[in-house]
Each structure stands twice: as structure tokens, then as C-alpha cells.
Enzyme design. Structure first.
Site, PDB file in Angstrom:
ATOM      1  CG  HIS A   1      -1.745  -1.335   1.219  1.00 24.63           C
ATOM      2  ND1 HIS A   1      -2.826  -1.609   0.399  1.00 24.63           N
ATOM      3  CD2 HIS A   1      -1.547  -2.477   1.962  1.00 24.63           C
ATOM      4  CE1 HIS A   1      -3.266  -2.835   0.633  1.00 24.63           C
ATOM      5  NE2 HIS A   1      -2.505  -3.380   1.567  1.00 24.63           N
TER       6      HIS A   1
ATOM      7  CD  GLU B   1      -2.159  -3.820   4.853  1.00 26.36           C
ATOM      8  OE1 GLU B   1      -1.544  -4.773   4.334  1.00 26.36           O
ATOM      9  OE2 GLU B   1      -3.334  -3.527   4.579  1.00 26.36           O
TER      10      GLU B   1
ATOM     11  CG  HIS C   1       0.613  -6.819   2.317  1.00 27.26           C
ATOM     12  ND1 HIS C   1      -0.194  -5.899   1.706  1.00 27.26           N
ATOM     13  CD2 HIS C   1       1.539  -7.180   1.385  1.00 27.26           C
ATOM     14  CE1 HIS C   1       0.213  -5.708   0.462  1.00 27.26           C
ATOM     15  NE2 HIS C   1       1.268  -6.478   0.237  1.00 27.26           N
TER      16      HIS C   1
ATOM     17  CD  GLU D   1      -1.900  -9.959   4.404  1.00 28.99           C
ATOM     18  OE1 GLU D   1      -1.775  -9.128   5.324  1.00 28.99           O
ATOM     19  OE2 GLU D   1      -2.467  -9.700   3.326  1.00 28.99           O
TER      20      GLU D   1
END
Length: 430
Positions: free
Chosen positions: A265, A279, A332, A395
Site C-alpha cells: 500500500h 497498514e 502486509h 501477512e
């Protein structure tokens, strides 16, 4: 009267046909006035968006048509609205011999200077680097498949004037050229190489004296002494050298390795949003910890982003595909409508090397962090599927889980997670 009207109409038709399109054979430099502008695949606001440029970025326009300007983006023809640009008359012009004769050559030049412009970092005065690899190819464009212009050898110095996606721009014989930055080391003293051309070879040569001349000058009794020394050298165990080499390898287990780290992101895309944190912020913080540790262990690292910048998924994979890393690691933090969801998971594309790397990292992470093991899984994420290199997406916990959010935003957790990732990379590569 009717005759005059017909002449007037004919004149207007000609004006409409011939005036809207202006060819800029050598290209004209513009600067973005708006906060952001969109790059389209055709001169129409209904066309497909290819990317975007931010305010104050420079763009070369090669053709103007009905209020649109043609340039090139990622090697493809792209169009921008001219009313959002202003002519950059005060910019330095390119050297005459950089001008090309065909549109195909224009595309190659534009791709070299404009590709991934959203993340380009300018170094106005240039930064001095030294070649750390035995030999490095210098290419026409920031692409591992671009034509090789020349080659530099270990120890040679080079001045880099712009960095883009792991490539550095310099000049050779007054032509713009590119070199992979992970094969270079930045000099401590940021000297300038003057004209910006690739520097002359800096070879370390042996003494011009020949062995015969040395023997002539040596005392008569040196022969006996030399024989004794030779005998001692022959009997010296080679284990010492092997031990030193082993020690160096243990201190720098990733020497010669190159990684692309992708903090998920960024910019206008915050990713998962928690009650206290985005995040994108956690991903970048963890990425910097990971990069620092890998570099301390001898690796070379390129970020897809080093600050709060937006990058498309295509741009992220392009960085990996054009720089050829040993692995692409996308970081992430997770989110779910089920606020009870928790744990760590590592994703890979449907390819054996990526699967093995993901499993190694996931196993190691579970030895370093106290969160639920969600396993290593195959997934069709674009940064994995369109990546030509070994690639994983990690993640590192759920922002949407209130209890887990409190844990994952701490420095201790991120450092432990970084240790786990590094140990997993070490187990896979070494």
C-alpha cells in the site's frame, strides 16, 4: 458571395485538419502543474488510465494533438492533457547526440528517462558509487534486457544522477545509460566525477619489476632463505584459509544476495485501517527493519517505496522483473470482517521455489512471534502472479483484531517478525 463562403469553409476545414497535431520531433520538456495527472492510452478522457504523474514531475512530449500530448510510459505510448502542464523552458536540454531520428528510438529514450517516474529520486549533483561486482553491464535503459553499451569492472567509480526502481542513471560518451544499483556501493565521500561520464578504469597493477630483475637485486643468501620460506608455506595447513572464509560467510550469510522489499500500500492507499494505525505505516516500518538487518548480513536491498508513496501493483512487479532479485518480499498486515480472525500467513505463487521459500519463512516466523500459525498458502495476488522472480507475500497479523493490533504495532513485535523472516531466508538460501 457564395464563392467566398466556400473558400472560408475550406480554410476552416484545413485549419481543423492540419493545426491540431504538432509533431515535436526532438521532444519538448513540460512540468506537471496539477497535484496529479493521469496518463491515458489514447488522447481522450474516456481512454484507459495507464498511470499517473505527480506535481512538479518532468515529462517529455513528442507530439501534440487536440490539447493532448504524447509521451511514453513503461515503454508504451501514453497521452496527457496539456492544460495540466507548463513548458519547462528553463530545463537543461539533452545533448545533441541524444536526439533520435525515429519514433521507435524516441520510445526507447523516453522509456529510459520516464519509466516509473512516480518513484524516481533525483540527485542533482550526482552521487559517487564504486562497482562491487567483478563486472557490471551498463545498459541503454533501466531494464535487464536492454542493450549493453559498455561494461565496468570491480573497483571502478561511477556517478549516479538519478535512481529509479533499483537502477541508476549516468552518462557514457554523452549518452544516457543505466546500471543496476545493487551491484554498486555508495562511496563515503560524495565526490563528483566531473563530466558525469563513466570513469576511466582504475586497475591495480603489479609492480613493473619482473621476477628476474628482483632475483638479480636480491642478496646471494636469499635463495636459501626463500627455499626455507617456501617449505614452510607448503607445510602450512590450508585449514586456516578455510576457517577465515567460513568466518566471513557466517558474518555475511547473504553476501552476493539481492532482495526487493515491497512495503504494501502507501500514499492514497492506506491498506487496512485500524483504530490507531494504517497498514501502510506498519508495512513500511517493518520493511525498514528488515532491510537494515539484511544489509548488515551482506545483502543488497531495493525498496519498491521508501516513504508514503502510492505505487500501482504493476509498478511493484516491474521493479522486481527489471532488477532480477533473488527474492521479492511483499510485507502486509491483514484485515477481516471477522474481528476474531488472527494470526500470520505467508502466500506464494504456484511455483516450487516460491512455495519452498514461503514455507521456510512461515516456519521461522512461528519460532519468533507468538501469534497463530495460519500457514503457507498459494494465492493469485498480482504482485506474485505477474512476478518472474521467486516471490512471497507475508501477512504479519490482523489490524482488524483489537488485541492483535496492540501487539503488531510495537517495535518489539516487528523486530521479532523481522528476525523470523531473516532466519527463514537464511534457511532457504544457505
Amino acid at each position: 458571395m457564395k464563392y467566398n463562403i466556400m473558400i472560408g469553409i475550406a480554410f476552416l476545414v484545413c485549419l481543423f485538419i492540419f493545426l491540431p497535431t504538432v509533431h515535436a520531433d526532438d521532444g519538448k520538456m513540460y512540468q506537471v502543474d496539477a497535484e496529479t495527472i493521469e496518463l491515458m492510452d489514447a488522447p481522450s478522457k474516456e481512454a484507459t488510465i495507464l498511470g499517473e504523474l505527480k506535481q512538479d514531475y518532468k515529462v517529455t512530449i513528442f507530439e501534440e494533438s487536440n490539447g493532448w500530448g504524447k509521451t511514453f510510459y513503461n515503454g508504451e505510448q501514453a497521452w496527457v492533457a496539456l492544460y495540466q502542464l507548463s513548458a519547462a523552458d528553463n530545463l537543461e536540454t539533452e545533448p545533441e547526440n541524444e536526439q533520435t531520428d525515429t519514433e521507435e528510438q524516441h520510445m526507447e529514450t523516453a522509456a529510459a528517462t520516464e519509466t516509473n517516474i512516480a518513484s524516481a529520486k533525483s540527485a542533482d549533483n550526482g552521487e559517487l558509487y564504486r562497482v562491487q561486482a567483478p563486472a557490471v553491464n551498463v545498459r541503454q535503459a533501466p531494464d535487464k534486457n536492454a542493450a549493453v553499451v559498455t561494461q565496468m569492472l570491480h573497483g571502478e567509480k561511477i556517478t549516479i544522477f538519478e535512481e529509479s526502481y533499483g537502477w541508476g542513471k549516468t552518462y557514457y560518451q554523452n549518452e544516457e545509460v543505466w546500471i543496476a544499483l545493487y551491484l554498486l556501493d555508495k562511496e563515503e565521500e560524495n565526490e563528483s566525477a566531473g563530466n558525469g561520464e563513466v570513469s576511466e578504469e582504475m586497475k591495480t597493477t603489479d609492480s613493473p619489476e619482473t621476477e628476474e630483475e628482483i632475483n638479480k637485486e636480491a642478496p646471494e643468501d636469499s635463495t636459501e632463505q626463500k627455499d626455507d620460506e617456501t617449505e614452510n608455506e607448503d607445510t602450512e595447513p590450508q585449514a586456516d584459509e578455510q576457517e577465515v572464509q567460513a568466518e566471513q560467510n557466517s558474518e555475511n550469510p547473504f553476501a552476493g544476495r539481492y532482495f526487493v522489499i515491497d512495503p504494501g500500500h502507501g500514499g492514497k492507499d492506506p491498506g487496512a485501517i485500524g483504530s490507531e494505525v494504517y497498514e501502510k505505516t506498519l508495512a513500511l516500518s517493518t520493511a525498514k527493519k528488515l532491510s537494515e538487518q539484511l544489509r548488515q548480513l551482506g545483502a543488497s536491498v531495493t525498496f519498491t517505496r521508501e516513504d508514503d508513496t502510492y505505487l500501482s501493483l504493476e509498478e511493484r512487479t516491474n521493479i522486481s522483473n527489471t532488477t532480477n532479485p533473488d527474492a521479492f518480499i511483499s510485507l502486509h498486515y491483514n484485515s477481516s470482517e471477522d474481528q476474531a480472525a488472527h494470526g500470520v500467513e505467508t502466500f506464494y505463487k504456484n511455483e516450487s521455489e516460491s512455495r519452498e521459500l514461503a514455507q521456510s519463512i512461515q516456519t521461522s516466523l512461528m519460532n519468533h512471534v507468538d501469534l497463530h500459525d495460519r500457514g503457507a498458502k498459494q494465492a493469485g495476488f498480482q504482485v506474485l502472479q505477474e512476478n518472474h522472480q521467486t516471490a512471497v507475500l507475508i501477512e504479519l497479523g490482523f489490524i482488524s483484531n483489537a488485541d492483535e493490533q496492540q501487539v503488531i504495532q510495537t517495535d518489539d513485535y516487528q523486530q521479532n517478525a523481522t528476525n523470523g523472516i531473516v532466519a527463514g531466508l537464511d534457511a532457504y538460501f544457505n
